[in-house]
Design a protein around this motif. Structure first.
Motif, PDB file in Angstrom:
ATOM      1  N   VAL A 169      16.753 -27.569  15.785  1.00 18.23           N
ATOM      2  CA  VAL A 169      17.311 -27.865  17.107  1.00 18.23           C
ATOM      3  C   VAL A 169      17.972 -29.238  17.135  1.00 18.23           C
ATOM      4  O   VAL A 169      19.097 -29.394  17.635  1.00 18.23           O
ATOM      5  N   SER A 170      17.294 -30.255  16.605  1.00 11.52           N
ATOM      6  CA  SER A 170      17.753 -31.637  16.777  1.00 11.52           C
ATOM      7  C   SER A 170      18.702 -32.125  15.694  1.00 11.52           C
ATOM      8  O   SER A 170      19.554 -32.967  15.964  1.00 11.52           O
ATOM      9  N   ARG A 171      18.562 -31.619  14.477  1.00 12.81           N
ATOM     10  CA  ARG A 171      19.370 -32.148  13.371  1.00 12.81           C
ATOM     11  C   ARG A 171      20.268 -31.096  12.743  1.00 12.81           C
ATOM     12  O   ARG A 171      20.953 -31.389  11.756  1.00 12.81           O
ATOM     13  N   GLY A 172      20.250 -29.875  13.263  1.00 15.67           N
ATOM     14  CA  GLY A 172      21.136 -28.833  12.757  1.00 15.67           C
ATOM     15  C   GLY A 172      20.771 -28.340  11.376  1.00 15.67           C
ATOM     16  O   GLY A 172      21.627 -27.818  10.650  1.00 15.67           O
ATOM     17  N   ILE A 173      19.503 -28.477  10.990  1.00 19.06           N
ATOM     18  CA  ILE A 173      19.059 -28.082   9.654  1.00 19.06           C
ATOM     19  C   ILE A 173      18.334 -26.741   9.744  1.00 19.06           C
ATOM     20  O   ILE A 173      17.289 -26.629  10.389  1.00 19.06           O
ATOM     21  N   ALA A 174      18.893 -25.734   9.113  1.00 23.52           N
ATOM     22  CA  ALA A 174      18.256 -24.424   9.070  1.00 23.52           C
ATOM     23  C   ALA A 174      17.298 -24.385   7.895  1.00 23.52           C
ATOM     24  O   ALA A 174      17.717 -24.427   6.729  1.00 23.52           O
ATOM     25  N   CYS A 175      16.006 -24.346   8.191  1.00 22.86           N
ATOM     26  CA  CYS A 175      15.019 -24.334   7.123  1.00 22.86           C
ATOM     27  C   CYS A 175      13.784 -23.594   7.600  1.00 22.86           C
ATOM     28  O   CYS A 175      13.562 -23.426   8.797  1.00 22.86           O
ATOM     29  N   SER A 176      12.965 -23.159   6.653  1.00 18.32           N
ATOM     30  CA  SER A 176      11.712 -22.484   6.966  1.00 18.32           C
ATOM     31  C   SER A 176      10.554 -23.457   6.753  1.00 18.32           C
ATOM     32  O   SER A 176      10.714 -24.505   6.111  1.00 18.32           O
ATOM     33  N   ALA A 177       9.394 -23.108   7.280  1.00 22.53           N
ATOM     34  CA  ALA A 177       8.225 -23.967   7.123  1.00 22.53           C
ATOM     35  C   ALA A 177       7.866 -24.162   5.664  1.00 22.53           C
ATOM     36  O   ALA A 177       7.374 -25.235   5.272  1.00 22.53           O
ATOM     37  N   SER A 178       8.113 -23.160   4.819  1.00 18.12           N
ATOM     38  CA  SER A 178       7.765 -23.264   3.398  1.00 18.12           C
ATOM     39  C   SER A 178       8.580 -24.336   2.681  1.00 18.12           C
ATOM     40  O   SER A 178       8.181 -24.820   1.619  1.00 18.12           O
ATOM     41  N   GLN A 179       9.739 -24.690   3.244  1.00 17.72           N
ATOM     42  CA  GLN A 179      10.578 -25.728   2.625  1.00 17.72           C
ATOM     43  C   GLN A 179      10.136 -27.141   2.994  1.00 17.72           C
ATOM     44  O   GLN A 179      10.623 -28.105   2.416  1.00 17.72           O
ATOM     45  N   VAL A 180       9.244 -27.259   3.967  1.00 23.61           N
ATOM     46  CA  VAL A 180       8.819 -28.562   4.472  1.00 23.61           C
ATOM     47  C   VAL A 180       7.544 -28.999   3.751  1.00 23.61           C
ATOM     48  O   VAL A 180       6.545 -28.267   3.737  1.00 23.61           O
ATOM     49  N   PHE A 181       7.577 -30.192   3.173  1.00 25.30           N
ATOM     50  CA  PHE A 181       6.412 -30.758   2.500  1.00 25.30           C
ATOM     51  C   PHE A 181       6.028 -32.053   3.224  1.00 25.30           C
ATOM     52  O   PHE A 181       6.848 -32.976   3.334  1.00 25.30           O
ATOM     53  N   VAL A 182       4.807 -32.106   3.722  1.00 24.74           N
ATOM     54  CA  VAL A 182       4.323 -33.286   4.436  1.00 24.74           C
ATOM     55  C   VAL A 182       3.813 -34.301   3.418  1.00 24.74           C
ATOM     56  O   VAL A 182       3.050 -33.943   2.504  1.00 24.74           O
TER      57      VAL A 182
END
Length: 473
Positions: A169-182
Motif C-alpha cells: 500500500v505505502s511503497r508500491g512493493i508487491a511481495c508475499s509474507a514469505s519474501q519478508v525476513f525480520v
C-alpha cells in the motif's frame, strides 16, 4: 547487580603461576577500580561464586578475605557482601588508545544517548507510549508456552504478513509474507545479504559520500567496496560502470540519499536497474526513512520498478518507531527465498517474539499508519523551525541545505575549517553532530555538519542551540 557485570571480569587462567584466589582478587579489584562494579553493588556469595567457577569454597573465601582486608568489600550479614560504599578507585585506569578516524567514525553510528541534534533518532517525545504500553501489557498477558520457545528465525509470521501488506500500500512493493525476513537491524540485514549472495573478493558499489557502517561491514568480510560519486540526481551510475562494471552489487538510498538527502532520479533508477539485469548483479535498496518527504507524496520505492527480481529492499522500524526496538526487515526476490531461509537458519538467531507481537498489534490496529502520518506533519514543522532558528543565529557562518525529506539538515561551513574538529568540540559540549567528511571516502566534499532535527521542538530551541554552536566556532 553482580550477575549483570560478571561477563566483564577476565576469566581465570589455569596455566598462570598466580594462584586462583589471587586471580579472583585481581579481577574484582580491577572491576571496582574501572567502575564496572560500583560502591554499594552486591557481589555473589562465596558459595555462588565457587559453584560458578568450579573452585573450592576456601579459594573464594581467601580472595574475599583479602578484598575485605584491603577495604574493597564489606560483609552485611543476611544482606550479603557489597562493594564498600563511598569507595574511590585506588588504582589508575588505563586510557584507551586513540582510535583511528575510521574506527572513530564507525563508533559514532549510533551512540546510546539522547543529545540535541542527534541523528538516527525519531521524535521520542511524540511517540504514543501509552498505546504501546497497553499493547505490550496485553501481549504479555496472552503469552503461551509456545511463545516462550525459540523465536522463528525468519520472523513472526503475523508480522511478516503485516509488513508485506504495508509495503504494497505505502511503497508500491508487491511481495508475499514469505519474501519478508525480520532482522535485528540494518547491520544484521547486511550480514544476511552478504552471507546469502556475496563472497570474499566481490566488488560492491557504495554511494560516496555514504553511510559509513556499510563499508565497515563489507570490509570486515573482505568484500571490495567501490565508492561511486553522488550528485544532485543521486548515484552516478555511469561512473559506477566505469569504475567496476562487473560489480556484484550496489547499495543505494534512493528516496533520500544518505547523507545528502537528494533523490535518485528516474533516469538513474532505470539505468541502475538495467545494469543489474545485464550484469546479473544485486541492488540493495536501503529505504531507511522513505516515508518522510515534505514537498510531495513519498516517492515510490526503487523495488516497485524492479521487473527482473534484482532488488533487495531493506526497511527498518528504528526511524519509524524507536531505535531500541531493534527490528528491521528485508524483502528478497521470490527466486531467492529458499536461499535466504537456508542462510537465516544457520546465521540468524531470531528477534524476541514479544517485541514482534507488539509491533504486529501496533500495525494491525491502525496505530502505525496514524503514527507515520502524525510524524510526517510534525517533522515538516520541526524541519522549518530548526532551519529558521539556526539560520537566524548561524547564517553568517553556514549555508543550510533545504532537504525535500529525511530527518536531518546539512549545514555547510562558509569558512574553510575542519568539520571533524568542530564536531569533536560540539561533542565535548554535549551537542551532537556528524562531520560530512567522515561520510566521504574518495569524494571531495566541502566541510559540513549533519544535524538531526526531529527532536528540535521549536524555533526558540533551535536558536538557543545554535548560539551554543556559535560560541565554539
Amino acid at each position: 547487580m553482580i550477575h549483570r557485570t560478571l561477563p566483564a571480569l577476565s576469566p581465570l587462567d589455569p596455566s598462570s603461576t598466580e594462584p586462583f584466589y589471587r586471580q579472583i582478587h585481581g579481577r574484582f579489584r580491577n572491576a571496582i577500580a574501572s567502575g564496572v562494579l560500583k560502591p554499594g553493588d552486591r557481589i555473589p556469595s562465596a558459595r555462588a561464586l565457587m559453584t560458578e567457577l568450579g573452585l573450592a569454597r576456601g579459594t573464594v573465601e581467601a580472595a574475599y578475605a583479602l578484598l575485605s582486608a584491603e577495604g574493597y568489600i564489606q560483609a552485611r550479614g543476611q544482606a550479603g557482601t557489597i562493594v564498600t560504599p563511598g569507595l574511590k578507585p585506588r588504582m589508575p585506569v588505563a586510557l584507551p588508545e586513540k582510535p583511528s578516524r575510521s574506527a572513530s567514525a564507525a563508533a559514532g553510528f549510533r551512540p546510546d544517548s539522547i543529545l540535541p541534534f542527534q541523528m538516527g533518532l525519531p521524535a521520542l517525545d511524540a511517540f504514543p507510549r501509552k498505546i504501546w504500553a497497553r499493547l505490550g501489557a496485553r501481549c504479555v498477558r496472552s503469552m503461551q508456552p509456545a511463545d516462550m520457545a525459540h523465536p522463528p528465525v525468519q520472523g513472526l509470521p503475523a508480522l511478516r504478513a503485516e509488513i508485506a501488506a504495508y509495503l504494497q500500500v505505502s511503497r508500491g512493493i508487491a511481495c508475499s509474507a514469505s519474501q519478508v525476513f525480520v532482522t535485528s537491524g540494518y547491520r544484521q540485514t547486511m550480514e544476511l545479504i552478504a552471507q546469502a549472495l556475496l563472497k570474499e573478493g566481490d566488488s560492491v558499489w557504495l554511494e560516496d559520500p555514504g553511510y559509513p557502517p556499510t563499508r565497515e561491514l563489507l570490509g570486515q568480510r573482505r568484500i571490495t567496496t567501490v565508492p561511486v560519486p553522488v550528485d544532485a540526481e543521486g548515484l552516478q551510475v555511469a561512473q559506477g560502470l566505469k569504475l567496476a562494471p562487473r560489480a556484484r552489487a550496489a547499495v543505494v538510498t534512493p528516496a533520500h540519499q544518505s547523507p545528502m538527502c537528494v533523490s535518485l532520479s528516474l533516469p538513474r533508477r532505470q539505468a541502475l536497474l538495467d545494469w543489474a539485469a545485464r550484469a546479473r548483479a544485486w541492488i540493495v535498496e536501503d529505504d531507511y526513512d522513505g516515508e518522510y518527504r515534505y514537498v510531495s507524496r513519498p516517492l515510490p520505492a526503487l523495488k516497485s520498478l524492479d521487473r527482473e527480481g534484482r532488488v533487495l529492499y531493506a526497511g527498518t522500524f528504528s526511524k519509524l518507531l524507536f531505535p531500541g526496538i531493534r527490528l528491521a526487515y528485508l524483502v528478497v526476490p521470490p527466486s531467492h527465498v529458499a536461499r535466504f531461509e537456508q542462510v537465516s537458519e544457520v546465521f540468524a538467531g531470531g528477534s524476541p517474539v514479544l517485541m514482534q507481537a507488539i509491533v504486529t498489534a501496533f500495525i494491525t490496529e491502525g496505530h502505525f499508519a496514524r503514527h507515520i502520518q502524525r510524524m510526517r506533519k510534525l517533522y515538516a514543522q520541526r524541519r522549518e523551525a530548526a532551519m529558521a532558528g539556526l539560520e537566524r543565529v548561524l547564517g553568517p557562518h553556514f549555508t543550510i541545505d533545504v532537504p525535500p525529506g529525511g530527518m536531518h539538515l546539512v549545514l555547510r561551513l562558509k569558512a574553510r575549517r575542519s568539520d571533524r574538529r568542530l564536531v569533536a568540540r560540539l561533542r565535548e559540549e554535549g551537542l551532537y553532530a556528524e562531520a560530512l567528511s567522515d561520510w566521504a571516502l574518495h569524494a571531495t566534499v566541502a566541510p559540513a555538519l549533519l544535524l538531526g532535527f526531529t527532536n528540535i521542538e521549536s524555533q526558540a530551541m533551535a536558536q538557543k542551540l545554535g548560539a551554543r554552536i556559535l560560541r565554539l566556532l
